[in-house]
Design an enzyme around this catalytic site. Structure first.
Site, PDB file in Angstrom:
ATOM      1  N   ARG A 138      -7.302 -31.683 -54.836  1.00 18.13           N
ATOM      2  CA  ARG A 138      -8.221 -32.231 -53.818  1.00 18.13           C
ATOM      3  C   ARG A 138      -7.593 -33.328 -52.968  1.00 18.13           C
ATOM      4  O   ARG A 138      -8.286 -34.132 -52.354  1.00 18.13           O
ATOM      5  CB  ARG A 138      -9.525 -32.745 -54.443  1.00 18.13           C
ATOM      6  CG  ARG A 138     -10.313 -31.674 -55.127  1.00 18.13           C
ATOM      7  CD  ARG A 138     -11.809 -31.882 -54.997  1.00 18.13           C
ATOM      8  NE  ARG A 138     -12.516 -30.714 -55.445  1.00 18.13           N
ATOM      9  CZ  ARG A 138     -12.929 -30.523 -56.693  1.00 18.13           C
ATOM     10  NH1 ARG A 138     -12.732 -31.459 -57.603  1.00 18.13           N
ATOM     11  NH2 ARG A 138     -13.559 -29.422 -57.010  1.00 18.13           N
ATOM     12  N   LYS A 160      -1.580 -33.388 -38.359  1.00 18.78           N
ATOM     13  CA  LYS A 160      -2.010 -31.990 -38.270  1.00 18.78           C
ATOM     14  C   LYS A 160      -1.193 -31.180 -39.263  1.00 18.78           C
ATOM     15  O   LYS A 160       0.043 -31.188 -39.209  1.00 18.78           O
ATOM     16  CB  LYS A 160      -1.807 -31.441 -36.862  1.00 18.78           C
ATOM     17  CG  LYS A 160      -2.901 -31.857 -35.903  1.00 18.78           C
ATOM     18  CD  LYS A 160      -2.791 -31.074 -34.607  1.00 18.78           C
ATOM     19  CE  LYS A 160      -3.884 -31.487 -33.640  1.00 18.78           C
ATOM     20  NZ  LYS A 160      -3.704 -30.864 -32.310  1.00 18.78           N
ATOM     21  N   GLU A 202       9.141 -30.203 -26.357  1.00 21.04           N
ATOM     22  CA  GLU A 202       8.066 -31.130 -26.760  1.00 21.04           C
ATOM     23  C   GLU A 202       8.366 -32.548 -26.275  1.00 21.04           C
ATOM     24  O   GLU A 202       7.457 -33.338 -26.043  1.00 21.04           O
ATOM     25  CB  GLU A 202       7.886 -31.124 -28.284  1.00 21.04           C
ATOM     26  CG  GLU A 202       7.493 -29.773 -28.877  1.00 21.04           C
ATOM     27  CD  GLU A 202       5.990 -29.462 -28.780  1.00 21.04           C
ATOM     28  OE1 GLU A 202       5.247 -30.222 -28.137  1.00 21.04           O
ATOM     29  OE2 GLU A 202       5.584 -28.426 -29.355  1.00 21.04           O
ATOM     30  N   LYS A 244       3.039 -40.423 -28.933  1.00 19.31           N
ATOM     31  CA  LYS A 244       2.179 -39.645 -29.827  1.00 19.31           C
ATOM     32  C   LYS A 244       1.294 -40.561 -30.654  1.00 19.31           C
ATOM     33  O   LYS A 244       0.099 -40.311 -30.826  1.00 19.31           O
ATOM     34  CB  LYS A 244       3.041 -38.754 -30.727  1.00 19.31           C
ATOM     35  CG  LYS A 244       2.214 -38.017 -31.755  1.00 19.31           C
ATOM     36  CD  LYS A 244       2.386 -36.553 -31.732  1.00 19.31           C
ATOM     37  CE  LYS A 244       1.319 -35.883 -32.585  1.00 19.31           C
ATOM     38  NZ  LYS A 244       1.665 -34.553 -32.976  1.00 19.31           N
ATOM     39  N   GLU A 254      -8.943 -35.214 -32.521  1.00 21.34           N
ATOM     40  CA  GLU A 254      -8.921 -34.384 -31.314  1.00 21.34           C
ATOM     41  C   GLU A 254     -10.320 -34.019 -30.798  1.00 21.34           C
ATOM     42  O   GLU A 254     -10.636 -32.852 -30.598  1.00 21.34           O
ATOM     43  CB  GLU A 254      -8.088 -33.111 -31.552  1.00 21.34           C
ATOM     44  CG  GLU A 254      -7.639 -32.473 -30.238  1.00 21.34           C
ATOM     45  CD  GLU A 254      -6.600 -31.382 -30.426  1.00 21.34           C
ATOM     46  OE1 GLU A 254      -5.527 -31.677 -30.978  1.00 21.34           O
ATOM     47  OE2 GLU A 254      -6.876 -30.257 -30.020  1.00 21.34           O
ATOM     48  N   ARG A 258      -6.584 -36.337 -27.347  1.00 23.32           N
ATOM     49  CA  ARG A 258      -5.457 -35.767 -28.102  1.00 23.32           C
ATOM     50  C   ARG A 258      -5.113 -34.354 -27.619  1.00 23.32           C
ATOM     51  O   ARG A 258      -3.969 -33.916 -27.755  1.00 23.32           O
ATOM     52  CB  ARG A 258      -5.763 -35.776 -29.607  1.00 23.32           C
ATOM     53  CG  ARG A 258      -4.586 -35.269 -30.427  1.00 23.32           C
ATOM     54  CD  ARG A 258      -4.685 -35.571 -31.897  1.00 23.32           C
ATOM     55  NE  ARG A 258      -3.513 -35.033 -32.592  1.00 23.32           N
ATOM     56  CZ  ARG A 258      -3.223 -35.267 -33.854  1.00 23.32           C
ATOM     57  NH1 ARG A 258      -4.007 -36.027 -34.592  1.00 23.32           N
ATOM     58  NH2 ARG A 258      -2.138 -34.738 -34.400  1.00 23.32           N
ATOM     59  N   ASN A 262      -1.513 -30.811 -26.193  1.00 23.06           N
ATOM     60  CA  ASN A 262      -1.391 -29.352 -26.196  1.00 23.06           C
ATOM     61  C   ASN A 262      -1.001 -28.798 -24.840  1.00 23.06           C
ATOM     62  O   ASN A 262      -1.148 -27.585 -24.600  1.00 23.06           O
ATOM     63  CB  ASN A 262      -2.712 -28.725 -26.652  1.00 23.06           C
ATOM     64  CG  ASN A 262      -2.877 -28.861 -28.141  1.00 23.06           C
ATOM     65  OD1 ASN A 262      -1.948 -28.578 -28.895  1.00 23.06           O
ATOM     66  ND2 ASN A 262      -4.021 -29.326 -28.571  1.00 23.06           N
ATOM     67  N   HIS A 265       0.468 -25.397 -24.646  1.00 21.45           N
ATOM     68  CA  HIS A 265       0.361 -24.757 -25.955  1.00 21.45           C
ATOM     69  C   HIS A 265      -0.607 -23.574 -25.992  1.00 21.45           C
ATOM     70  O   HIS A 265      -0.430 -22.673 -26.806  1.00 21.45           O
ATOM     71  CB  HIS A 265      -0.031 -25.785 -27.022  1.00 21.45           C
ATOM     72  CG  HIS A 265       1.114 -26.656 -27.449  1.00 21.45           C
ATOM     73  ND1 HIS A 265       1.791 -27.480 -26.575  1.00 21.45           N
ATOM     74  CD2 HIS A 265       1.712 -26.829 -28.654  1.00 21.45           C
ATOM     75  CE1 HIS A 265       2.742 -28.127 -27.220  1.00 21.45           C
ATOM     76  NE2 HIS A 265       2.729 -27.749 -28.487  1.00 21.45           N
ATOM     77  N   HIS A 269       1.105 -20.610 -27.525  1.00 15.66           N
ATOM     78  CA  HIS A 269       0.674 -19.994 -28.788  1.00 15.66           C
ATOM     79  C   HIS A 269       0.373 -18.513 -28.596  1.00 15.66           C
ATOM     80  O   HIS A 269       0.670 -17.688 -29.464  1.00 15.66           O
ATOM     81  CB  HIS A 269      -0.565 -20.707 -29.333  1.00 15.66           C
ATOM     82  CG  HIS A 269      -0.269 -22.040 -29.958  1.00 15.66           C
ATOM     83  ND1 HIS A 269      -1.245 -22.931 -30.316  1.00 15.66           N
ATOM     84  CD2 HIS A 269       0.902 -22.622 -30.301  1.00 15.66           C
ATOM     85  CE1 HIS A 269      -0.691 -24.014 -30.839  1.00 15.66           C
ATOM     86  NE2 HIS A 269       0.616 -23.853 -30.847  1.00 15.66           N
ATOM     87  N   HIS A 283       8.824 -21.590 -31.233  1.00 17.46           N
ATOM     88  CA  HIS A 283       7.680 -22.371 -30.738  1.00 17.46           C
ATOM     89  C   HIS A 283       7.981 -23.166 -29.462  1.00 17.46           C
ATOM     90  O   HIS A 283       7.255 -23.065 -28.465  1.00 17.46           O
ATOM     91  CB  HIS A 283       7.176 -23.289 -31.854  1.00 17.46           C
ATOM     92  CG  HIS A 283       6.070 -24.199 -31.426  1.00 17.46           C
ATOM     93  ND1 HIS A 283       4.822 -23.742 -31.072  1.00 17.46           N
ATOM     94  CD2 HIS A 283       6.041 -25.550 -31.246  1.00 17.46           C
ATOM     95  CE1 HIS A 283       4.065 -24.763 -30.699  1.00 17.46           C
ATOM     96  NE2 HIS A 283       4.773 -25.875 -30.798  1.00 17.46           N
TER      97      HIS A 283
END
Ligand code: GLY
Length: 386
Positions: A138, A160, A202, A244, A254, A258, A262, A265, A269, A283
């Site tokens: 957990r 993330k 990036e 960042k 986000e 935030r 992206n 992206h 993606h 990527h």
């Protein structure tokens, strides 16, 4: 068993040129340490976080070959018991199957909830190991030691974590902040050129979002950076991480700003999904093409001057990054199919896509207000039938 005091770096050690950036998130805040020789001296930084002399390192075969011994030697020299979990490299490792392997091996190594595990690798390892840490018993704490440029400037910071689904990238995951990020710029020397270049996309992203001065600096200094000059590399990683950290502090989960991170992206993606997360397109290359698509769409919608689109494309080309989907080898889906891939984006809200568009270099903004017919005719141009 006690943890022995590690030898401190000497006054002339390159580590003294390290920089520390604080990510201010109340009780989830942490330091990002950027510099040379950090892996050789990793125990100095890691030991304060360990409740007992035990940890596990999750890494991939490439990183293990070059750097695992240095990291384990540093930890074992001060009496830490280290278990190593070594996975195949590549995006396909970000899977349910690998998550199961990592969790089982961590449990088998008797990693307890209070222990701290180490993600030692690029974005794939950081995301997978961070997600495993977030669910193991957990929730266990973890340290990021990013070994790719992409991971140092982006994915290791901000919490993330996750894996890919058959339906899209990063769709299964959790926000789980690391307790420390150690970005050793020396490891970038063993990174394959293609990986370094992909990570650079990036870096450029931060200039394009809201820092035109940084974009100009990159335009003037990219040769030095690609040539391996340590100060240029430190400055690049530091500027990126500061940008960042600031956005993550403002909007950790986000709900708003935030999403600017992206930029490129949603398109990127979808291109990665269309190419099966394979070596056809890695990527950062998808992000490079995606950023040019975002600038191009912004230009066609009347937001962005043509010269900014041209400057971005010229810069990415000058370092050898792809800038158009037509440069990807092999077949790509048509516009309708591509739109479906884009629709799996995590930023979709009530079925409506969120776009990161721009009014020019350093002027990115978030909008859901893009007419479907304008988008479809843009996609038809970008993805002509093969
Ligand atoms: N890589 C985008 C983010 O961390 O929000």
């Amino acid at each position: 068993m006690t943890i022995q005091a590690a030898e401190r770096p000497s006054e002339n050690s390159p580590e003294n040129k390290s920089v520390t950036i604080k990510v201010g998130l109340d009780n989830r805040g942490y330091d990002i340490v950027i510099g040379s020789g950090l892996i050789d001296n990793a125990a100095d930084h890691i030991v304060p976080f360990l409740p007992r002399p035990k940890t596990a390192i999750i890494t991939d075969e490439n990183v293990a070959r070059h750097h695992l011994k240095t990291l384990t030697d540093s930890l074992e020299a001060v009496g830490i018991d280290v278990a190593s979990i070594i996975l195949p490299p590549g995006e396909t490792t970000k899977s349910f199957a690998s998550l199961e392997t990592v969790c089982d091996q961590l449990l088998d190594a008797d990693i307890e909830r209070n222990d701290v595990v180490i993600a030692f690798g690029g974005g794939v390892i950081g995301d997978l190991a961070g997600f495993a840490a977030s669910v193991l018993r957990r929730g266990t704490r973890f340290i990021q030691i990013p070994t790719s440029l992409l991971a140092q400037v982006d994915s290791s910071v901000g919490g993330k974590t996750g894996i890919n689904s058959q339906l899209g990238k990063n769709l299964i995951g959790a926000f789980h902040q690391p307790v420390l990020v150690l970005a050793d710029i020396d490891v970038l020397n063993t990174l394959p050129d293609r990986e370094f270049r992909a990570g650079y996309a990036e870096v450029v992203k931060y200039g394009l979002i809201d820092n035109p001065g940084f974009f100009n600096w990159l335009d003037q200094n990219h040769n030095t950076l690609f040539g391996g000059e340590p100060d240029a590399r430190r400055h690049t990683v530091e500027t990126s991480c500061r940008a960042k950290a600031k956005i993550v502090e403002e909007d950790e989960f986000e709900h708003g700003r935030r999403a600017l991170l992206n930029l490129g992206h949603t398109f990127g993606h979808a291109l990665e999904a269309a190419t099966g997360y394979s070596q056809r397109l890695i990527h950062g290359e998808g992000v490079a093409i995606g950023m040019v698509m975002a600038f191009d769409l912004s230009h066609r919608l009347g937001f962005c001057p043509a010269q900014d689109l041209e400057a971005v494309e010229a810069h990415l080309k000058s370092v050898g990054l792809p800038t158009r989907a037509s440069q990807i080898e092999g077949d790509l889906p048509g516009a309708e199919e591509f739109f479906k891939l884009m629709s799996q984006d995590k930023k979709a809200n009530a079925g409506v896509l969120t776009f990161i568009l721009t009014r020019g270099i350093g002027k990115a903004f978030i909008t859901s207000d893009v007419a479907k017919d304008a988008l479809m005719s843009f996609l038809q141009e970008q993805l002509p039938p093969q």
